[in-house]
Design a protein around this motif. Sequence first.
Motif, PDB file in Angstrom:
ATOM      1  N   LEU A 134       0.822  -1.209   0.000  1.00 49.38           N
ATOM      2  CA  LEU A 134       0.000   0.000   0.000  1.00 49.38           C
ATOM      3  C   LEU A 134       0.858   1.261   0.000  1.00 49.38           C
ATOM      4  N   ILE A 135       2.074   1.155   0.533  1.00 42.09           N
ATOM      5  CA  ILE A 135       2.946   2.331   0.621  1.00 42.09           C
ATOM      6  C   ILE A 135       4.218   2.135  -0.201  1.00 42.09           C
ATOM      7  N   SER A 136       4.147   1.300  -1.242  1.00 38.98           N
ATOM      8  CA  SER A 136       5.317   1.050  -2.087  1.00 38.98           C
ATOM      9  C   SER A 136       5.897   2.344  -2.634  1.00 38.98           C
ATOM     10  N   ASN A 137       5.020   3.271  -2.986  1.00 38.49           N
ATOM     11  CA  ASN A 137       5.476   4.539  -3.544  1.00 38.49           C
ATOM     12  C   ASN A 137       6.298   5.337  -2.543  1.00 38.49           C
ATOM     13  N   HIS A 138       5.966   5.219  -1.265  1.00 36.18           N
ATOM     14  CA  HIS A 138       6.694   5.941  -0.212  1.00 36.18           C
ATOM     15  C   HIS A 138       7.993   5.211   0.139  1.00 36.18           C
ATOM     16  N   ILE A 139       7.966   3.891   0.122  1.00 41.73           N
ATOM     17  CA  ILE A 139       9.188   3.114   0.367  1.00 41.73           C
ATOM     18  C   ILE A 139      10.224   3.409  -0.715  1.00 41.73           C
ATOM     19  N   TYR A 140       9.764   3.500  -1.953  1.00 44.68           N
ATOM     20  CA  TYR A 140      10.643   3.752  -3.099  1.00 44.68           C
ATOM     21  C   TYR A 140      11.410   5.058  -2.936  1.00 44.68           C
ATOM     22  N   ARG A 141      10.798   6.028  -2.249  1.00 48.05           N
ATOM     23  CA  ARG A 141      11.417   7.356  -2.126  1.00 48.05           C
ATOM     24  C   ARG A 141      12.229   7.542  -0.843  1.00 48.05           C
ATOM     25  N   LEU A 142      12.398   6.491  -0.060  1.00 46.92           N
ATOM     26  CA  LEU A 142      13.202   6.609   1.152  1.00 46.92           C
ATOM     27  C   LEU A 142      14.672   6.797   0.810  1.00 46.92           C
ATOM     28  N   SER A 143      15.353   7.602   1.610  1.00 49.48           N
ATOM     29  CA  SER A 143      16.805   7.722   1.477  1.00 49.48           C
ATOM     30  C   SER A 143      17.461   6.651   2.342  1.00 49.48           C
ATOM     31  N   ASP A 144      18.794   6.584   2.315  1.00 48.08           N
ATOM     32  CA  ASP A 144      19.509   5.564   3.099  1.00 48.08           C
ATOM     33  C   ASP A 144      19.314   5.740   4.597  1.00 48.08           C
ATOM     34  N   SER A 145      18.966   6.932   5.039  1.00 54.32           N
ATOM     35  CA  SER A 145      18.827   7.186   6.478  1.00 54.32           C
ATOM     36  C   SER A 145      17.369   7.400   6.890  1.00 54.32           C
ATOM     37  N   GLU A 146      16.448   6.986   6.046  1.00 55.94           N
ATOM     38  CA  GLU A 146      15.024   7.134   6.358  1.00 55.94           C
ATOM     39  C   GLU A 146      14.366   5.756   6.456  1.00 55.94           C
ATOM     40  N   TYR A 147      13.435   5.634   7.401  1.00 53.50           N
ATOM     41  CA  TYR A 147      12.770   4.364   7.646  1.00 53.50           C
ATOM     42  C   TYR A 147      11.283   4.604   7.870  1.00 53.50           C
ATOM     43  N   ILE A 148      10.494   3.574   7.631  1.00 55.61           N
ATOM     44  CA  ILE A 148       9.051   3.624   7.886  1.00 55.61           C
ATOM     45  C   ILE A 148       8.714   2.567   8.924  1.00 55.61           C
ATOM     46  N   ALA A 149       7.980   2.972   9.963  1.00 56.35           N
ATOM     47  CA  ALA A 149       7.444   2.027  10.945  1.00 56.35           C
ATOM     48  C   ALA A 149       5.962   1.847  10.630  1.00 56.35           C
ATOM     49  N   LEU A 150       5.616   0.674  10.128  1.00 52.32           N
ATOM     50  CA  LEU A 150       4.239   0.359   9.776  1.00 52.32           C
ATOM     51  C   LEU A 150       3.584  -0.319  10.975  1.00 52.32           C
ATOM     52  N   LEU A 151       2.531   0.299  11.515  1.00 50.88           N
ATOM     53  CA  LEU A 151       1.866  -0.206  12.713  1.00 50.88           C
ATOM     54  C   LEU A 151       0.444  -0.635  12.370  1.00 50.88           C
ATOM     55  N   ASP A 152       0.142  -1.891  12.647  1.00 48.32           N
ATOM     56  CA  ASP A 152      -1.203  -2.427  12.433  1.00 48.32           C
ATOM     57  C   ASP A 152      -1.844  -2.641  13.797  1.00 48.32           C
ATOM     58  N   PHE A 153      -2.781  -1.764  14.159  1.00 45.89           N
ATOM     59  CA  PHE A 153      -3.436  -1.805  15.468  1.00 45.89           C
ATOM     60  C   PHE A 153      -4.657  -2.726  15.415  1.00 45.89           C
ATOM     61  N   SER A 154      -4.546  -3.924  15.965  1.00 48.43           N
ATOM     62  CA  SER A 154      -5.686  -4.835  16.051  1.00 48.43           C
ATOM     63  C   SER A 154      -6.093  -4.982  17.513  1.00 48.43           C
ATOM     64  N   SER A 155      -7.175  -5.701  17.760  1.00 48.39           N
ATOM     65  CA  SER A 155      -7.643  -5.903  19.136  1.00 48.39           C
ATOM     66  C   SER A 155      -6.701  -6.801  19.919  1.00 48.39           C
ATOM     67  N   GLU A 156      -6.086  -7.779  19.233  1.00 52.44           N
ATOM     68  CA  GLU A 156      -5.238  -8.755  19.918  1.00 52.44           C
ATOM     69  C   GLU A 156      -3.850  -8.193  20.229  1.00 52.44           C
ATOM     70  N   CYS A 157      -3.305  -7.383  19.333  1.00 50.13           N
ATOM     71  CA  CYS A 157      -1.943  -6.887  19.500  1.00 50.13           C
ATOM     72  C   CYS A 157      -1.706  -5.757  18.507  1.00 50.13           C
ATOM     73  N   THR A 158      -0.493  -5.237  18.517  1.00 48.85           N
ATOM     74  CA  THR A 158      -0.048  -4.280  17.505  1.00 48.85           C
ATOM     75  C   THR A 158       1.130  -4.899  16.779  1.00 48.85           C
ATOM     76  N   HIS A 159       1.042  -5.002  15.463  1.00 48.46           N
ATOM     77  CA  HIS A 159       2.148  -5.537  14.679  1.00 48.46           C
ATOM     78  C   HIS A 159       3.009  -4.380  14.160  1.00 48.46           C
ATOM     79  N   LEU A 160       4.291  -4.458  14.449  1.00 51.81           N
ATOM     80  CA  LEU A 160       5.251  -3.452  14.003  1.00 51.81           C
ATOM     81  C   LEU A 160       6.107  -4.031  12.889  1.00 51.81           C
TER      82      LEU A 160
END
Length: 340
Positions: A134-160
């Motif tokens: 879903l965020i391939s376009n944003h990943i493509y534009r990351l520099s070597d010192s930039e990162y994305i933390a993708l957080l999926d908030f569900s009822s059971e847990c949060t996936h990082l």
Amino acid sequence: IERSVPTDPSEMGAFIKEVINEEKLHAIRASIVLSPDASYSRLVDLPAELSLEEAYSYITKPSAGLQIPIPIQNNDFDLTATNLPVKKFKETLFRPYLLTAIPKNSVDSVLKTAEEAGLEVTSLDIGFISQARLISNHIYRLSDSEYIALLDFSSECTHLTLIDKAGPVLVERMASIRDYATSKDISEAKQENQVNQLENRKRISDDMPISKIDLRVFFRELTTKLKAFFNANSITGQVSIYISGKNSEHRELVNIMGSNLKMPVFHLSPANCLRVGKVIYNHKNISKNSLSKLIGLGLGLLDNEDLIQQDDSSKATEFISSYMPDKVITIKGETYSGDK
């Protein structure tokens, strides 16, 4: 499949087939997305001179001496190159790869379920891979010192899932945050005579927005995990946070996260991401924020190049809301000494 793999493929397959027939669906093939909980993911350091094909062969050799707490021969696995720095140990250079493994008996159970339902499986995904599309376009534009933390908030847990310009580098399960009661929750509760309790929880969610106090444990866990990862890999950089999932619906969540973590925060609207067409679903029974894995799975039908937009423009509606701090914090990892 959301929480685990079927324990009784025959029964589950028969149930799926029954649903297909009742809904009069013309279904022949299926793509399946598994929860990250059904897989094992971690970084492994492999000799830098190996090609990707050679790396696959190397990791299965007992003589490689890799300390992996799973029997790799009993798993279907994938290796993904990362953009993390090469490490030097005893005059040998090592390149970090992300290893993702699923037990073969789990894969067999999923395939057997599809077979019992009369379906041909065309692809099998892990949740964090589907969501990353879903965020391939944003990943493509990351520099070597930039990162994305993708957080999926569900009822059971949060996936990082932490992502660099080459793809995922860290997959972790974290504690869940305060649950958000949706209309579907209340509808299901009516059948169990718990509707008053659920309606009260939704009223609290609406009238008493989530606060910094509600999130302080989550903030501590997230910053600890990020700092530990940056230290272990001797990297320095900035992290942007992208959130989805049912519990991302809390009012003010984006602003509270951004202002306290000093990181940019973006609330994904899965149905409005790049290359996604019209999405039709039951708004009363399905939270739009819980569709990220399913829609990302659908994007897997496209080539990776099709998920990238070459100019800098993007869909204005792909984010429900966002927060940009005045000054973004930089996480500084410890310098790697070269000795383990």
